[in-house]
Design a protein around this motif. Structure first.
Motif, short mmCIF file in Angstrom:
data_model
loop_
_atom_site.label_atom_id
_atom_site.label_comp_id
_atom_site.label_asym_id
_atom_site.label_seq_id
_atom_site.Cartn_x
_atom_site.Cartn_y
_atom_site.Cartn_z
N UNK A 1 0.83 -1.07 0.04
CA UNK A 1 -0.02 0.13 -0.02
C UNK A 1 0.85 1.17 -0.10
N UNK A 2 1.76 1.28 0.71
CA UNK A 2 2.56 2.47 1.04
C UNK A 2 3.63 2.55 -0.02
N UNK A 3 3.78 1.67 -1.19
CA UNK A 3 4.71 1.73 -2.03
C UNK A 3 4.21 2.93 -3.10
N UNK A 4 2.64 3.21 -3.11
CA UNK A 4 2.23 3.98 -4.25
C UNK A 4 1.53 5.23 -3.36
N UNK A 5 1.86 6.41 -4.14
CA UNK A 5 1.26 7.64 -3.47
C UNK A 5 -0.41 7.23 -3.10
N UNK A 6 -0.70 7.66 -2.16
CA UNK A 6 -2.16 7.43 -1.84
C UNK A 6 -3.21 7.91 -2.75
N UNK A 7 -2.82 9.07 -3.38
CA UNK A 7 -3.82 9.62 -4.28
C UNK A 7 -4.03 8.59 -5.57
N UNK A 8 -3.01 8.15 -6.20
CA UNK A 8 -3.21 7.38 -7.18
C UNK A 8 -4.00 6.15 -6.73
N UNK A 9 -3.71 5.43 -5.86
CA UNK A 9 -4.37 4.24 -5.44
C UNK A 9 -5.77 4.58 -5.23
N UNK A 10 -6.22 5.83 -4.58
CA UNK A 10 -7.56 6.10 -4.17
C UNK A 10 -8.26 6.45 -5.42
N UNK A 11 -7.70 7.16 -6.40
CA UNK A 11 -8.23 7.34 -7.68
C UNK A 11 -8.71 5.96 -8.49
N UNK A 12 -7.76 5.16 -8.35
CA UNK A 12 -8.00 3.56 -9.08
C UNK A 12 -9.25 3.13 -8.39
N UNK A 13 -8.94 2.97 -7.10
CA UNK A 13 -10.12 2.36 -6.46
C UNK A 13 -11.74 2.93 -6.17
N UNK A 14 -11.44 4.38 -6.20
CA UNK A 14 -12.84 4.94 -6.23
C UNK A 14 -13.30 5.02 -7.53
N UNK A 15 -12.78 5.07 -8.87
CA UNK A 15 -13.24 4.79 -10.16
C UNK A 15 -13.68 3.26 -10.24
N UNK A 16 -13.12 2.35 -9.91
CA UNK A 16 -13.67 1.02 -9.78
C UNK A 16 -14.87 0.97 -9.09
N UNK A 17 -15.13 1.71 -7.95
CA UNK A 17 -16.17 1.60 -7.22
C UNK A 17 -17.29 2.71 -7.67
N UNK A 18 -17.08 3.07 -8.81
CA UNK A 18 -18.07 3.90 -9.59
C UNK A 18 -18.14 5.39 -9.28
N UNK A 19 -17.06 6.09 -8.94
CA UNK A 19 -17.15 7.47 -8.94
C UNK A 19 -18.17 8.08 -7.98
N UNK A 20 -18.55 7.52 -7.06
CA UNK A 20 -19.76 7.85 -6.20
C UNK A 20 -18.93 8.45 -4.86
N UNK A 21 -19.64 9.17 -4.02
CA UNK A 21 -19.13 9.72 -2.97
C UNK A 21 -18.95 8.64 -1.85
N UNK A 22 -20.02 7.78 -1.96
CA UNK A 22 -19.63 6.54 -0.76
C UNK A 22 -18.42 5.77 -1.33
N UNK A 23 -18.29 5.62 -2.75
CA UNK A 23 -17.02 4.78 -3.09
C UNK A 23 -16.07 5.61 -2.89
N UNK A 24 -15.70 6.98 -2.97
CA UNK A 24 -14.63 7.63 -2.64
C UNK A 24 -14.37 7.46 -1.23
#
Lengths: 311, 343
Positions: free
Chosen positions: A152-175
């Motif tokens: 987890x820590x090998x990646x900048x948090x922002x980039x991982x969060x972008x990838x995951x929240x887009x997978x979760x459908x770009x909703x506020x809950x997903x974010x």
């Protein structure tokens, strides 16, 4: 065996009284620094506003009392005054639809506060659970947990969060979910390091001999006694979450129109540069000031925890 | 290098591969939690949530999405480690080719920005340490705390507004003057390509467009280096050898910037990677504001288009870049400071 409860009560009492004393001592040291006082004022004003306005928004949505405290209604279109420069009536100007920017910023703030508190608290809890267990059990559990945090820590948090929240459908809950998923590893590291320091101390060993339940051992002994460095980091981390969240909003992830968001306001504002400079700059400045508040408090707390100041 | 150094390097390399392995498994399991059946998976791979069943069936066949999960993990691993991240459904090209175009453009200004931030960080940190507990120390601290708290889009927007739009010193948007013709792609990096082809106008235009993103990266990431330099400098200034240097009659300035700073800079090697990771994240927003078409622009496009293939590919490549940088830093640290190898 007869004095078993006594022993335990005794330990519990001393630890809790020492904790409260220490808390007071920290507060006293904290307010000795003028920068930290500025930080505390910013944080309290921001959180206070977030609580008051947040409750109004929760109860009344987007009308009536929810917008009563704001200088203008943040949702009224008025194309005649679009991109109105800042003056005494519209202190921070208006946006392309003629909506008041200050009102929209004030309306957006409770959400930032709520998300940062939620994400940091869940990070502390999940990270605490995993970190304490991995430090306490050691061996294979520890190895696996630490390799996962490494990943987890090998990646900048922002980039991982972008990838995951887009997978979760770009909703506020997903974010929010994505932020929670990404935010715990650093706390697991903190808790593990502290647990390794205290797990062989007498009072932990004594409680183990007393056959204290794991739940009790975890909360009463390991978790609470590891929390000092975590609190100092968490104070700083509220600001990090707000920064990450507003950056995501800037990219258009997790928005719920027509509800305004500081980052997305800045993003639309960049589109109006160079004419509508107030639209991009003021929401960004608001984020800057809020985060500075948390950074000043967190920085001072870290100095206190690591004994880098003169008492 | 002696045997011990070699085992040190090998151990670090194994850790690095293992970390990447876990990251890929994590991303894989995330996709499978979100899309528990082959149809839902195929929708993710096709890049459009409204694809019909007949469109999805060939995708299921192509990626083997109806196979048992353990086979799919192995397949996915094989794809990732051979650099096959699938076809970008919007640009209709392999993702790895697009990354090969976009990543060098980003690295070009991010690495320059990092070098700049290391220089700023080293000297501000050393300066703050030499003026410990004086107003200059607090000023430096105030500046770097402010840059920590700065949202990268605010800084980029302010630079764009004042330097590009108001003062008209530099171009506000784009990577290069669009009227110029691109030199042939030989060395991957646009700037090196231009230099290789002796296309000076193109190179100068590139540099002009690079200045603002580079400065933004440098400003948002120097704080961590300043802070660390200051604290390691204070440690070095407590040591006997530093006192001896002063006692020998070497001037204080020369002792601080020549002797102490040189020794305090060693632990920074690992923090440069941290700054790199931080700037890669910052680059996403910076490129969006300056319309600089690098990897950050590609990520933003993928977000707008719900292009999962592109997102997962870029995420893994950025992770790989940072893991490799980390490995290099670890090894370099071991070479510079022999004590580390003994752990």
């Amino acid at each position: 065996m007869i004095n078993e409860p006594l022993v335990e009560e005794g330990i519990a009492n001393t630890t809790s009284s020492r904790n409260s004393n220490r808390g007071l001592q920290y507060m006293r040291l904290l307010v000795k620094d003028p920068a930290a006082i500025i930080g505390l004022v910013i944080v309290f004003v921001f959180l206070g506003w977030a609580v008051v306005q947040g409750f109004l928004e929760l109860l009344y949505g987007q009308s009536g009392p929810a917008v009563a405290l704001l200088p203008h209604n943040p949702f009224t279109y008025n194309l005649q005054i679009n991109l109105h420069p800042p003056d005494h009536s519209y202190i921070f100007g208006t946006n392309t639809y003629g909506e008041d920017i200050l009102s929209r910023m004030l309306y957006a703030m409770p959400r930032d506060a709520f998300i940062s508190v939620l994400v940091v608290l869940s990070g502390v809890l999940i990270g605490g659970l995993i970190g304490v267990i991995s430090g306490y059990r050691g061996k294979l559990t520890d190895d696996i947990a630490m390799r996962v945090t490494d990943a987890f820590l090998s990646l900048p948090a922002l980039i991982l969060v972008i990838a995951i929240s887009v997978l979760l459908g770009e909703t506020l809950t997903g974010l929010i979910l994505a932020l929670v998923v990404v935010w715990w590893p650093i706390y697991a590291r903190f808790f593990r390091a502290e647990t390794l320091k205290i797990k062989n101390l007498d009072y932990v060993q004594a409680s183990k001999l007393n056959k204290v339940s794991f739940f009790r051992l975890f909360f009463k002994y390991l978790f609470i006694n590891s929390i000092d460095p975590v609190i100092a980091y968490a104070a700083l981390d509220f600001g990090n979450v707000i920064l990450t969240y507003s950056t995501l909003a800037f990219l258009g992830i997790g928005l719920e129109p027509p509800i305004p968001e500081l980052g997305s306001m800045a993003s639309s504002g960049v589109g109006t540069l160079p004419t509508g400079w107030w639209y991009a700059i003021f929401p960004g400045l608001a984020i800057l000031i809020i985060v500075i508040g948390f950074v000043l408090v967190g920085d001072r707390m870290q100095d206190i925890i690591s004994n880098r100041i003169n008492y | 290098m002696d045997a011990r150094s070699i085992t040190f390097v090998i151990r670090r390399a194994i850790y690095a591969v293992f970390t990447l392995f876990i990251l890929v498994v994590l991303i894989f399991s995330l996709i499978h939690i979100i899309a528990p059946n082959p149809i839902a998976l195929a929708k993710i791979y096709s890049g459009s949530p409204h694809a019909t069943r007949s469109q999805l069936l060939p995708i299921i066949k192509e990626y083997g999405l109806d196979l048992p999960v353990y086979l799919q993990v192995l397949d996915y691993m094989k794809l990732v480690f051979t650099g096959n991240f699938g076809i970008d459904p919007i640009k209709d090209q392999p993702v790895i080719h697009l990354i090969a175009i976009y990543l060098p453009r980003t690295l070009e200004f991010v690495l320059t920005g990092i070098i700049l931030s290391v220089i700023i960080g080293l000297f501000t940190g050393a300066y703050a340490a030499s003026k410990r507990r004086k107003p200059a120390d607090s000023t430096v601290k105030g500046i770097y705390l402010a840059t920590w708290a700065m949202p990268s889009f605010l800084l980029a927007a302010v630079f764009q507004l004042f330097i590009a739009y108001d003062l008209k010193l530099l171009p506000p948007v784009h990577m290069v003057n669009p009227t110029l013709s691109t030199p042939p792609d030989v060395l991957a990096f646009p700037l090196l390509n231009a230099l290789w082809a002796h296309d000076w106008t193109y190179a100068i235009s590139l540099i002009h467009h690079m200045v603002l993103p580079t400065i933004t990266v440098a400003v948002i990431s120097f704080g961590v280096i300043t802070r660390l330099t200051r604290s390691t400098m204070l440690d070095v200034m407590e040591t006997d050898y530093f006192r001896l240097t002063l006692m020998k009659g070497i001037g204080r300035r020369k002792a601080i910037y020549g002797v102490a700073l040189r020794n305090a800079a060693i632990p920074l090697v690992t923090y440069i990677v941290l700054a790199l990771a931080y700037s890669m994240a910052g680059a996403v927003v910076i490129e969006d504001i300056f319309s600089y078409h690098g990897i950050g622009y590609y990520i933003v496009q993928a977000v707008y288009n719900l292009d999962y293939t592109a997102l997962l590919g870029t995420t893994i490549i950025i992770a790989l870049a940072i893991i490799i940088a980390n490995l290099i830093a670890d090894v370099l640290y071991g070479v510079l400071d022999p004590r580390v190898r003994l752990e």
